[in-house]
Design a protein around this motif. Structure first.
Motif, PDB file in Angstrom:
ATOM      1  N   ALA A 186       0.909  -1.150   0.008  1.00 48.41           N
ATOM      2  CA  ALA A 186      -0.122   0.005   0.068  1.00 48.41           C
ATOM      3  C   ALA A 186       0.840   1.453  -0.029  1.00 48.41           C
ATOM      4  N   TYR A 199      -6.838   2.029  -3.088  1.00 48.60           N
ATOM      5  CA  TYR A 199      -6.995   1.627  -1.633  1.00 48.60           C
ATOM      6  C   TYR A 199      -8.168   1.676  -0.818  1.00 48.60           C
ATOM      7  N   VAL A 255      -2.666   0.337  -3.853  1.00 49.44           N
ATOM      8  CA  VAL A 255      -2.174  -0.758  -3.701  1.00 49.44           C
ATOM      9  C   VAL A 255      -1.699  -1.039  -4.715  1.00 49.44           C
TER      10      VAL A 255
END
Length: 837
Positions: free
Chosen positions: A250, A298, A362
């Motif tokens: 991430a 994300y 991510v």
């Protein structure tokens, strides 16, 4: 696969040969070239200019009158309608008489000129990204900032736009299927390595050299990953057999926007399409290293989870193409905490797509089973650049290097910062932990030279392989041995023969000696199986039968109609059609399935035969764990109108003729009821016999008439019969037979008929065998044939035999013939308790 020569030069540091010569080298030693594109011609007139003055047009609200410095002695006046034009900016100018690049390949390219716009002269134009064919943005002209300039280049008035941004390039398009076994060659870096290995600077072949192309420091080695916990995320891999490696990290603080101009130009040169900085960087890494990557938003991942698993039947996903798909359990998918967010190896999901509002991402770098993703692709008709690479079988050992470089680029060009640990879910073994896929191989120098026809030394072979990043050294004192280890990105080097091919390719197959291989004058050993089947084929054809070739696969209906158990048959999981679901258990059902069609076509009497293989679970497996394939010979005879005698005897006469052609004799024993032999299933009990070779006693097959249920299911005429022979048994019997040559006699033959009255339980076959044995081998040619069989209402029957005696050394007298026949007749009568009539 589009290959940029500018990129090749950058990574190899070589001065490449002329394009025509390089194309010939690539064709001979790398892959087939489909097209050569001179990209520089498209951008040859484009110049980098600085806008010195910018004033509003007096007669048009949306136009500006600009003075640009194009590196000439005087400023050039250009009227521009872009809202972002301003004094002090750097732009791209297309002068009069130049072709707008976006129209370069059109049938009628748009050529600029000098003309008045609302009363003001304009010389050429300042171009937008769309007009330069480096993007879809047409809202304003391209503005060049320092971050847009490639490393090592500078902005200068009048400089060639193509030269500064690498568009003065030649693109070589290599046919993709040439790289099917080389997934590393679907990236610029892989092709650069290969070209370096082929045309690298010559070195002293008598001295070991370590001269090879170092791909890049970041690709060759990497620093350990650091830890971070700013964004919580759980990464999982539920199917390591289908996803050997799944890496994710991430990153936060992302700013999504246009990519720097150098990156957009780079993607265009490599055949890509600029979108935004985050997506462009993932594509840049893929086109460079051949390793597909993906970025997820994300904040759109549910449950702060991301991983790989198999789909559930009926599960649905909407992909980036805007279409929804219903998945099956064989699909590998990328999933978050609540559902599917991508079809692994093919396309990401639309619900987790990176957008202009994305702040956290991510990154995923994974390796998937190439066969699984290929099946999913074919199932849904999805074909992408990522799939092109994944279905070739990527090396899982490059993933950590790739994700490390992608993180670095995201930080530099998108402002992203690492916000979690770098997760690495893999199926690594001790072997892959060493940094190789297939480990060290010990190979003989002589082994290589014998197969290539060369006389290379171990040092020369080592130098050739080291040029392609192989690790090569002598493992001991034996000068004939080499230890060879392929680099971690080479998935294709598994066998010693792969190393030989690599040496030959890099050395140049066109340089190998043009010598015919040495061959022995000793004749090739006879293949007894092929000889036997060839003779059988000719004999049955002479007997009037027609050969057919049918599929080894049949419908369940065919097996059931023949009385066979489908549970004994192998079922295909990927049948060509619903009619071809099972391997056949014997050949007879395939022939029976063809009888009705031929009868309808007007053929009143015919015989069909086939030489092929059967497959049954009862047959077992071979040493490789694969089903055994017993060879069979089958024949089916059918006639719409009944002939004289039973159909059984018609087929028996064909089989006896075939046996005689093979120098064999068969005898027939009634098949006991309840026989579990699969080949006997279509035949009727009581009118079926085992076929046995008389000389060896070897069982060779089944002969008989078909069961009423089989005739009905296949719509056969009543007058039908057939046989099925086991080729292996026939071959054994043939090998055991001792055929001898007997010259034709010059003397006349003598015939005698003898009639026996025997009990009802004595068969013709019993009488024939007993009488033939009683005649013995006296050196005289003997032929025994039946004349008739008569039975009244009594329990006894009369069988008449005709005996032909052929002497070889003198004319036979009647007395001699009578003596031979009488001795055999009395011996037979005594043994069978018969009466000579």
């Amino acid at each position: 696969m589009k290959v940029s020569l500018n990129t090749i030069k950058e990574y190899t540091g070589l001065e490449l040969p002329p394009v025509a010569e390089l194309v010939a080298i690539i064709n001979a030693q790398l892959g087939g070239v489909e097209e050569v594109i001179d990209l520089g011609t498209k951008y040859k007139d484009a110049k980098i200019v600085k806008v010195v003055e910018c004033e509003k047009h007096a007669n048009a609200d949306k136009l500006s009158v600009c003075k640009i410095d194009a590196g000439t002695d005087e400023l050039v006046q250009v009227v521009c309608g872009a809202p972002n034009v301003h004094a002090g900016m750097w732009a791209v100018w297309l002068p009069p008489a130049s072709v707008v690049p976006s129209t370069f390949d059109d049938e009628e390219p748009f050529v600029l000129g000098a003309r008045e716009l609302r009363g003001v002269m304009s010389n050429g134009m300042m171009a937008s990204a769309k007009e330069l064919a480096i993007g879809d943005d047409h809202d304003g002209i391209v503005e060049i900032a320092e971050r847009d300039v490639p490393r090592g280049a500078t902005l200068r008035e009048g400089a060639s736009f193509a030269e500064v941004f690498g568009l003065d390039d030649t693109i070589i398009d290599i046919e993709n299927k040439m790289f099917t076994h080389r997934p590393d060659l679907f990236g610029q870096l892989g092709v650069a390595r290969e070209i370096y290995a082929i045309i690298r600077p010559d070195s002293d072949n008598n001295k070991p050299t370590d001269r090879f192309m170092i791909p890049s420091d970041w690709y060759w080695t990497r620093e350990p990953f650091t830890s971070a916990t700013n964004l919580p995320i759980e990464v999982f891999n539920d199917v390591p057999d289908q996803a050997p490696r799944f890496m994710a990290v991430a990153m936060n603080g992302v700013t999504v926007g246009p990519s720097p101009l150098w990156l957009r130009c780079e993607l265009v040169r490599w055949g890509g399409k600029p979108i935004n900085n985050v997506v462009d960087l993932t594509n840049y890494i893929m086109l460079l290293t051949a390793q597909p990557t993906h970025a997820y938003d994300y904040d759109k991942l549910r449950g702060n989870k991301l991983g790989v698993r198999m789909a559930n039947d009926g599960e649905k996903v909407t992909l980036l193409n805007g279409k929804s798909y219903e998945l099956v359990a064989d699909d590998i998918v990328i999933a978050d905490g609540e559902g599917v967010v991508g079809l692994a190896g093919i396309m990401g999901g639309g619900e987790s797509e990176v957008s202009d509002d994305t702040k956290n991402i991510v990154l995923e770098v994974a390796t998937f089973d190439m066969y699984a993703v290929r099946r999913s692709s074919m199932r849904y008709g999805l074909f992408t650049d990522a799939l092109t690479r994944f279905n070739k079988g990527q090396s899982k050992l490059q993933n950590d290097r790739v994700i490390a470089k992608l993180m670095e680029l995201m930080e530099h060009y998108a402002g992203a910062k690492q916000a979690s640990d770098v997760f690495d879910e893999n199926d690594f073994t001790k072997q892959t932990d060493t940094g190789t896929l297939h480990g060290e191989q010990i190979i003989s120098v002589r082994f290589i030279n014998e197969r290539l026809g060369l006389d290379l030394s171990g040092v020369e072979i080592g130098n050739i392989l080291r040029g392609a990043n192989f690790a090569v050294f002598k493992p001991g004192d034996n000068d004939d041995e080499l230890s060879v280890t392929a680099p971690f990105w080479r998935t294709d080097i598994e066998l010693p023969e792969d190393i030989i091919e690599e040496v030959g390719r890099l050395y140049g197959f066109d340089r190998l000696p043009r010598e015919l291989p040495k061959r022995s004058t000793r004749p090739t050993p006879v293949n007894e199986y092929r000889k036997l089947t060839g003779e059988v084929r000719e004999a049955l054809a002479r007997a009037g039968a027609n050969e057919v070739l049918t599929y080894s696969f049949v419908h369940q209906r065919v097996l059931t109609a023949a009385g066979q158990d489908t549970g004994d048959a192998y079922q295909l999981s990927n049948a060509l059609s619903p009619d071809l679901q099972y391997y056949r258990l014997s050949l007879t059902p395939s022939l029976l399935d063809k009888v009705h069609g031929n009868s309808k076509s007007g053929y009143n009497e015919f015989a069909l035969f086939e030489i092929g293989k059967s497959h049954s679970k009862k047959a077992g497996l071979d040493t490789d764990g694969l089903p055994l394939e017993p060879a069979r010979i089958a024949l089916t005879y059918a006639a719409k109108t009944p002939r004289v005698g039973a159909a059984y005897y018609k087929v028996k006469s064909i089989l006896d003729y075939m046996a005689a052609s093979l120098g064999m004799q068969f005898e027939y024993k009634p098949l006991p009821g309840g026989t579990a032999l699969t080949a006997a299933a279509p035949f009727v009990e009581g009118r079926t016999a085992r076929v046995i070779d008389r000389a060896s006693g070897q069982g060779v097959g089944i002969i008989g008439e078909y069961a009423p249920s089989v005739k009905k299911a296949f719509k056969l005429p009543d007058y039908a019969a057939g046989f099925e022979l086991f080729t292996e048994g026939l071959l054994l019997a043939r090998q055991a037979a001792h055929s001898s040559y007997r010259a034709l006699s010059r003397y006349p033959s003598v015939e005698r008929d003898t009639c026996f009255e025997v009990a009802e339980g004595v068969t013709y076959e019993d009488l024939m065998q007993t009488f033939t044995s009683a005649l013995g081998d006296s050196g005289i040619g003997v032929q025994v044939a039946p004349v008739d069989i008569y039975q009244a209402d009594t329990a006894a029957r009369r069988i008449t035999l005709r005996i032909r005696l052929t002497p070889s050394d003198a004319t036979m007298t009647s007395e001699s013939a009578n003596e031979i026949v009488d001795v055999a007749a009395h011996a037979t009568a005594q043994q069978l308790n018969a009466v000579i009539i």
